[in-house]
Design a protein around this motif. Structure first.
Motif, PDB file in Angstrom:
ATOM      1  N   THR A 124      12.494  -1.892  -6.537  1.00 21.73           N
ATOM      2  CA  THR A 124      11.651  -0.408  -6.528  1.00 21.73           C
ATOM      3  C   THR A 124      11.441  -0.178  -5.254  1.00 21.73           C
ATOM      4  O   THR A 124      11.015  -0.934  -4.424  1.00 21.73           O
ATOM      5  N   GLY A 125      12.122   1.122  -4.802  1.00 20.39           N
ATOM      6  CA  GLY A 125      12.063   1.519  -3.308  1.00 20.39           C
ATOM      7  C   GLY A 125      10.596   1.273  -2.549  1.00 20.39           C
ATOM      8  O   GLY A 125      10.436   0.776  -1.465  1.00 20.39           O
ATOM      9  N   GLY A 126       9.395   1.768  -3.410  1.00 18.40           N
ATOM     10  CA  GLY A 126       8.257   1.400  -2.898  1.00 18.40           C
ATOM     11  C   GLY A 126       7.816  -0.012  -2.498  1.00 18.40           C
ATOM     12  O   GLY A 126       7.022  -0.139  -1.531  1.00 18.40           O
ATOM     13  N   LEU A 127       8.182  -0.742  -3.345  1.00 16.30           N
ATOM     14  CA  LEU A 127       7.886  -2.402  -3.003  1.00 16.30           C
ATOM     15  C   LEU A 127       8.553  -3.005  -1.889  1.00 16.30           C
ATOM     16  O   LEU A 127       8.230  -3.674  -1.346  1.00 16.30           O
ATOM     17  N   THR A 128      10.007  -2.296  -2.013  1.00 15.01           N
ATOM     18  CA  THR A 128      10.700  -2.795  -0.726  1.00 15.01           C
ATOM     19  C   THR A 128      10.182  -2.346   0.545  1.00 15.01           C
ATOM     20  O   THR A 128      10.160  -3.307   1.561  1.00 15.01           O
ATOM     21  N   ASP A 129       9.515  -1.064   0.578  1.00 11.59           N
ATOM     22  CA  ASP A 129       8.998  -0.697   1.736  1.00 11.59           C
ATOM     23  C   ASP A 129       7.620  -1.512   2.207  1.00 11.59           C
ATOM     24  O   ASP A 129       7.454  -1.808   3.129  1.00 11.59           O
ATOM     25  N   LEU A 130       6.943  -1.778   0.869  1.00  8.99           N
ATOM     26  CA  LEU A 130       5.649  -2.537   1.155  1.00  8.99           C
ATOM     27  C   LEU A 130       6.054  -3.959   1.670  1.00  8.99           C
ATOM     28  O   LEU A 130       5.288  -4.575   2.593  1.00  8.99           O
ATOM     29  N   PHE A 131       6.865  -4.600   1.174  1.00  3.66           N
ATOM     30  CA  PHE A 131       7.081  -5.989   1.444  1.00  3.66           C
ATOM     31  C   PHE A 131       7.823  -5.958   2.923  1.00  3.66           C
ATOM     32  O   PHE A 131       7.666  -6.831   3.605  1.00  3.66           O
ATOM     33  N   THR A 132       8.562  -4.953   3.301  1.00  4.53           N
ATOM     34  CA  THR A 132       9.415  -4.967   4.621  1.00  4.53           C
ATOM     35  C   THR A 132       8.209  -4.773   5.787  1.00  4.53           C
ATOM     36  O   THR A 132       8.189  -5.317   6.710  1.00  4.53           O
ATOM     37  N   THR A 133       7.286  -3.957   5.259  1.00  6.83           N
ATOM     38  CA  THR A 133       6.403  -3.651   6.443  1.00  6.83           C
ATOM     39  C   THR A 133       5.064  -4.505   6.464  1.00  6.83           C
ATOM     40  O   THR A 133       4.464  -4.661   7.692  1.00  6.83           O
ATOM     41  N   ALA A 134       4.533  -4.836   5.318  1.00 15.92           N
ATOM     42  CA  ALA A 134       3.314  -5.627   5.033  1.00 15.92           C
ATOM     43  C   ALA A 134       3.829  -7.291   5.334  1.00 15.92           C
ATOM     44  O   ALA A 134       2.745  -7.939   5.649  1.00 15.92           O
ATOM     45  N   GLY A 135       4.907  -7.490   4.897  1.00 15.08           N
ATOM     46  CA  GLY A 135       5.396  -9.156   5.215  1.00 15.08           C
ATOM     47  C   GLY A 135       4.201  -9.903   4.267  1.00 15.08           C
ATOM     48  O   GLY A 135       4.111  -9.861   3.217  1.00 15.08           O
ATOM     49  N   ASP A 136       3.796 -10.896   5.048  1.00 18.45           N
ATOM     50  CA  ASP A 136       2.930 -12.098   4.249  1.00 18.45           C
ATOM     51  C   ASP A 136       1.565 -11.755   4.056  1.00 18.45           C
ATOM     52  O   ASP A 136       0.625 -12.375   3.628  1.00 18.45           O
ATOM     53  N   LYS A 137       1.414 -10.203   4.202  1.00 19.71           N
ATOM     54  CA  LYS A 137      -0.045  -9.821   3.976  1.00 19.71           C
ATOM     55  C   LYS A 137      -0.205  -9.323   2.469  1.00 19.71           C
ATOM     56  O   LYS A 137      -0.994  -9.088   2.086  1.00 19.71           O
ATOM     57  N   VAL A 138       1.065  -9.373   1.767  1.00 21.81           N
ATOM     58  CA  VAL A 138       1.162  -9.058   0.207  1.00 21.81           C
ATOM     59  C   VAL A 138       1.893 -10.304  -0.331  1.00 21.81           C
ATOM     60  O   VAL A 138       2.626 -10.837   0.297  1.00 21.81           O
ATOM     61  N   THR A 139       1.539 -10.637  -1.755  1.00 20.60           N
ATOM     62  CA  THR A 139       2.087 -11.455  -2.317  1.00 20.60           C
ATOM     63  C   THR A 139       2.052 -11.106  -3.960  1.00 20.60           C
ATOM     64  O   THR A 139       1.242 -10.479  -4.379  1.00 20.60           O
ATOM     65  N   PHE A 140       3.157 -11.643  -4.634  1.00 27.65           N
ATOM     66  CA  PHE A 140       3.136 -11.502  -6.030  1.00 27.65           C
ATOM     67  C   PHE A 140       2.303 -12.460  -6.890  1.00 27.65           C
ATOM     68  O   PHE A 140       2.066 -13.529  -6.449  1.00 27.65           O
ATOM     69  N   LEU A 141       1.764 -12.055  -7.869  1.00 27.44           N
ATOM     70  CA  LEU A 141       1.058 -12.971  -8.881  1.00 27.44           C
ATOM     71  C   LEU A 141       2.241 -13.226  -9.921  1.00 27.44           C
ATOM     72  O   LEU A 141       2.820 -12.667 -10.272  1.00 27.44           O
ATOM     73  N   ASP A 142       1.969 -14.659 -10.323  1.00 32.08           N
ATOM     74  CA  ASP A 142       2.959 -15.216 -11.447  1.00 32.08           C
ATOM     75  C   ASP A 142       1.798 -14.905 -12.817  1.00 32.08           C
ATOM     76  O   ASP A 142       1.032 -15.322 -12.979  1.00 32.08           O
ATOM     77  N   ILE A 143       2.550 -13.834 -13.559  1.00 32.70           N
ATOM     78  CA  ILE A 143       1.818 -13.481 -14.732  1.00 32.70           C
ATOM     79  C   ILE A 143       2.373 -13.835 -16.028  1.00 32.70           C
ATOM     80  O   ILE A 143       2.091 -13.794 -17.266  1.00 32.70           O
TER      81      ILE A 143
END
Length: 339
Positions: free
Chosen positions: A219-238
């Motif tokens: 998803t484009g928005g998430l690609t942007d987020l993980f590209t710019t925020a890097g290790d400041k964000v993380t996925f949860l295992d649901i």
């Protein structure tokens, strides 16, 4: 020009675009399709016809794929069928506006589509919709800020969480996941009902702690987020919540977001749900046939708009039960060799 009730209501810009394109065209009553069941399906559109396609958030997957589909319709119909894709809040809103005649084709999560035909969940009565086909799968993507202290959905209690656009399939899934984790979505989280663009902005500036998103990958928005925020964000295992989710709807299945999708340290187990394309049950059968064929014959072009469309597969096209296939779609899938 025959027009299949294209009243785009997703914003002034989209409305103005459609109104300009439809100026001088003759209207067509939905009731004209009532005798369609008695007519032979030729899979050819012989009169100038325009369809409105309800998609989703601009930074999601429905929107670029819907635009690509709209762009392929003229060539697939000798110039007789054209389409306009509009940004919307996605699944639940799409079904409501499809039934109201504001759109002619709608992207929807399968769980929402099942609720629609059964009159459950967000729908107080069965809705008159049919499927053109099952398409690619949506991945439930739950992301939190690394400094939020959240390590599970249950840990979202008291936090500012984006649950998706109002009346979206994401919001439905988010509320179900929160409930499955033992939380009350209305009381236990500070729900931010934001579209994906505002959600990503909120994650970047720290105004929200986490979010739910159901969409194709990437998803484009998430690609942007993980590209710019890097290790400041993380996925949860649901994935531990899957058994409770599957009790609600068998559409929920196990899936994995590969580490290559967003360049994460490891694969992320998650919950997937298929997508379907929906139409009103009285849509002209030839129009339905042409649109359905275009989805599969132009799959590679749709995948250029977003790689998620690579998941479109004839082998799964008919797997829409209990949402019935439109008879025009049934003809198209027979012609394409889908068993």
């Amino acid at each position: 020009m025959r027009r299949i009730d294209v009243r785009i209501a997703a914003g002034v810009g989209a409305l103005a675009l459609v109104a300009a394109g439809a100026a001088g065209c003759g209207g067509r009553q939905d009731g004209a399709a009532k005798d369609d069941a008695a007519r032979e399906i030729t899979c050819k559109v012989t009169k100038d016809t325009r369809v409105g396609i309800a998609t989703g958030n601009a930074t999601g997957v429905y929107y670029p794929v819907g635009n690509a589909l709209a762009g392929q319709l003229p060539a697939a119909s000798g110039g007789k069928l054209t389409g306009t894709a509009a940004e919307t809040g996605a699944s639940v809103q799409n079904v409501e506006q499809l039934v109201a005649g504001q759109y002619d084709v709608a992207f929807s999560l399968f769980d929402t589509a099942v609720n629609a035909v059964q009159g459950k969940g967000s729908f107080s009565s069965p809705q008159p919709v049919k499927a053109l086909a099952r398409i690619y799968d949506n991945y439930t993507q739950v992301v939190v800020r690394a400094d939020s202290g959240i390590t599970s959905v249950a840990g979202m209690k008291g936090k500012k969480i984006s649950t998706g656009s109002p009346k979206s399939g994401t919001e439905v899934i988010a509320n179900r996941l929160l409930t499955a984790a033992g939380l009350d979505p209305a009381k236990d989280v500070q729900a931010q009902r934001l579209d994906l663009t505002k959600t990503v902005d909120g994650m970047k500036d720290g105004s929200i702690d986490g979010f739910f998103w159901s969409g194709g990958v990437p998803t484009g928005g998430l690609t942007d987020l993980f590209t710019t925020a890097g290790d400041k964000v993380t996925f949860l295992d649901i994935s531990p919540l899957l058994p409770k989710m599957a009790e609600l709807n068998p559409a929920y299945q196990a899936g994995t977001i590969g580490r290559d999708i967003y360049r994460t340290p490891a694969d992320v187990p998650t919950i997937v749900v298929p997508n379907v394309l929906l139409v009103r049950d009285n849509l002209d059968a030839d129009v339905a046939c042409v649109i359905t064929k275009t989805v599969f014959e132009k799959k590679d072009t749709l995948a250029q708009a977003n790689p998620a469309a690579k998941g479109i597969d004839l082998a799964n096209a008919r797997k829409t039960d209990p949402v019935g296939l439109h008879r025009g779609a049934d003809r198209a899938l027979k012609d394409l060799g889908a068993s």
